[in-house]
Write a protein that holds these residues in place. Structure first.
Motif, PDB file in Angstrom:
ATOM      1  N   ASN A 191       8.978   6.589  -6.534  1.00 48.35           N
ATOM      2  CA  ASN A 191       7.879   7.137  -7.344  1.00 48.35           C
ATOM      3  C   ASN A 191       8.386   8.123  -8.386  1.00 48.35           C
ATOM      4  O   ASN A 191       7.741   9.135  -8.673  1.00 48.35           O
ATOM      5  N   GLY A 192       9.578   7.859  -8.939  1.00 46.23           N
ATOM      6  CA  GLY A 192      10.112   8.683 -10.010  1.00 46.23           C
ATOM      7  C   GLY A 192      10.883   9.906  -9.569  1.00 46.23           C
ATOM      8  O   GLY A 192      11.429  10.620 -10.411  1.00 46.23           O
ATOM      9  N   GLY A 205       5.862  -8.181  -2.933  1.00 46.77           N
ATOM     10  CA  GLY A 205       5.823  -7.513  -4.230  1.00 46.77           C
ATOM     11  C   GLY A 205       6.844  -6.404  -4.333  1.00 46.77           C
ATOM     12  O   GLY A 205       7.678  -6.205  -3.444  1.00 46.77           O
ATOM     13  N   GLU A 206       6.783  -5.670  -5.423  1.00 49.28           N
ATOM     14  CA  GLU A 206       7.733  -4.590  -5.671  1.00 49.28           C
ATOM     15  C   GLU A 206       7.154  -3.249  -5.251  1.00 49.28           C
ATOM     16  O   GLU A 206       5.932  -3.045  -5.263  1.00 49.28           O
ATOM     17  N   ILE A 207       8.045  -2.330  -4.893  1.00 49.06           N
ATOM     18  CA  ILE A 207       7.658  -0.948  -4.676  1.00 49.06           C
ATOM     19  C   ILE A 207       8.364  -0.102  -5.734  1.00 49.06           C
ATOM     20  O   ILE A 207       9.370  -0.530  -6.299  1.00 49.06           O
ATOM     21  N   PRO A 208       7.859   1.093  -6.023  1.00 46.60           N
ATOM     22  CA  PRO A 208       8.442   1.920  -7.093  1.00 46.60           C
ATOM     23  C   PRO A 208       9.709   2.641  -6.650  1.00 46.60           C
ATOM     24  O   PRO A 208       9.800   3.867  -6.662  1.00 46.60           O
ATOM     25  N   MET A 209      10.688   1.857  -6.246  1.00 47.10           N
ATOM     26  CA  MET A 209      11.975   2.402  -5.835  1.00 47.10           C
ATOM     27  C   MET A 209      13.036   1.917  -6.817  1.00 47.10           C
ATOM     28  O   MET A 209      13.027   0.762  -7.234  1.00 47.10           O
ATOM     29  N   ARG A 210      13.952   2.828  -7.157  1.00 41.82           N
ATOM     30  CA  ARG A 210      14.999   2.510  -8.129  1.00 41.82           C
ATOM     31  C   ARG A 210      16.309   3.134  -7.682  1.00 41.82           C
ATOM     32  O   ARG A 210      16.344   4.283  -7.257  1.00 41.82           O
ATOM     33  N   VAL A 261      10.333  -6.489   0.221  1.00 33.61           N
ATOM     34  CA  VAL A 261       9.838  -5.899  -1.015  1.00 33.61           C
ATOM     35  C   VAL A 261      10.978  -5.746  -2.011  1.00 33.61           C
ATOM     36  O   VAL A 261      12.126  -5.484  -1.641  1.00 33.61           O
ATOM     37  N   GLY A 262      10.658  -5.931  -3.294  1.00 32.42           N
ATOM     38  CA  GLY A 262      11.651  -5.826  -4.340  1.00 32.42           C
ATOM     39  C   GLY A 262      11.811  -4.406  -4.838  1.00 32.42           C
ATOM     40  O   GLY A 262      10.861  -3.609  -4.830  1.00 32.42           O
ATOM     41  N   ILE A 263      13.022  -4.064  -5.264  1.00 34.75           N
ATOM     42  CA  ILE A 263      13.291  -2.756  -5.856  1.00 34.75           C
ATOM     43  C   ILE A 263      14.092  -2.971  -7.140  1.00 34.75           C
ATOM     44  O   ILE A 263      14.610  -4.060  -7.401  1.00 34.75           O
ATOM     45  N   ALA A 299       0.839  -1.198   0.000  1.00 37.46           N
ATOM     46  CA  ALA A 299       0.000   0.000   0.000  1.00 37.46           C
ATOM     47  C   ALA A 299       0.870   1.242   0.000  1.00 37.46           C
ATOM     48  O   ALA A 299       2.051   1.190   0.311  1.00 37.46           O
ATOM     49  N   PRO A 300       0.294   2.413  -0.394  1.00 36.92           N
ATOM     50  CA  PRO A 300       1.048   3.665  -0.319  1.00 36.92           C
ATOM     51  C   PRO A 300       1.616   3.876   1.085  1.00 36.92           C
ATOM     52  O   PRO A 300       1.049   3.426   2.079  1.00 36.92           O
ATOM     53  N   GLY A 301       2.705   4.608   1.151  1.00 35.77           N
ATOM     54  CA  GLY A 301       3.355   4.835   2.431  1.00 35.77           C
ATOM     55  C   GLY A 301       4.384   3.760   2.755  1.00 35.77           C
ATOM     56  O   GLY A 301       4.732   3.554   3.911  1.00 35.77           O
ATOM     57  N   ALA A 302       4.861   3.071   1.716  1.00 35.17           N
ATOM     58  CA  ALA A 302       5.783   1.963   1.940  1.00 35.17           C
ATOM     59  C   ALA A 302       7.055   2.410   2.643  1.00 35.17           C
ATOM     60  O   ALA A 302       7.572   1.698   3.507  1.00 35.17           O
ATOM     61  N   LEU A 303       7.584   3.591   2.276  1.00 39.37           N
ATOM     62  CA  LEU A 303       8.833   4.037   2.896  1.00 39.37           C
ATOM     63  C   LEU A 303       8.649   4.223   4.402  1.00 39.37           C
ATOM     64  O   LEU A 303       9.474   3.780   5.199  1.00 39.37           O
TER      65      LEU A 303
END
Length: 201
Positions: A59-60, A44-49, A93-95, A11-15
């Protein structure tokens, strides 16, 4: 990057949730958390890169708080399937990592030959001494040169920055091993092979 279904994503607020899961005991801890002993379910994955230049994005957008980057760097792990994850006692969680999760940005050298001691500082302030556990490996880059990587921990590597590569090359020598002349670096009690001397241009 592998696509996950919406229901598989945290869910949002993963960090904030990941940071909270580490608890107040993480403050002031010496050394990284014992992530090798944590085996929660994969969420699952979170939008971290982590970009090739070492910048962390969520989140970009770049993560602008160095302390937060260091916190998440401390709970990185490479799983047996090769996936790089953030892991806490309660979730995993995957990144996405474009190259290596860390950069080696500073180097200190003492001594000569195999007794030479070399220590590196990473962009997240890990200090790693080159030894039997923390070895160097080398990969070819697009231009045919080589990129050194330093093993930091838990199957995670730091790319040695280009400025330090020049310093490393100054320490290299050619040595014959197993009937082949190798170009490499003597340090930390061993000779780190880079490439056959015949491949040097």
């Amino acid at each position: 990057m592998t696509q996950e279904s919406t229901q598989d994503r945290p869910a949002p607020g993963a960090l904030e949730r990941l940071a909270a899961a580490l608890g107040p005991e993480s403050q002031g801890r010496r050394g990284p958390p014992p992530v090798e002993r944590w085996n929660p379910a994969y969420c699952g994955e979170i939008p971290m890169r982590i970009a090739a230049d070492g910048t962390w994005h969520y989140n970009g957008s770049p993560i602008g708080r160095p302390a937060l980057v260091r916190l998440f760097a401390s709970i990185l792990r490479r799983d047996p399937d090769g996936r790089i994850v953030l892991v806490t006692p309660v979730e995993r969680v995957g990144i996405e990592v474009e190259d290596a999760p860390f950069l080696a940005v500073e180097m200190a050298v003492e001594g000569e030959g195999e007794d030479r001691a070399i220590a590196f500082r990473t962009n997240v302030d890990d200090v790693v001494a080159l030894d039997a556990e923390h070895t160097l490996r080398f990969a070819r880059d697009r231009d045919g040169g080589f990129k050194p990587y330093l093993h930091v921990r838990h199957g995670l590597w730091a790319l040695v920055t280009r400025a330090l590569v020049y310093d490393l090359v100054e320490l290299c020598e050619t040595r014959e091993e197993d009937g082949t002349a190798w170009f490499g670096l003597a340090a930390g009690g061993r000779f780190h092979r880079i490439m056959p001397a015949a491949d040097l241009s």
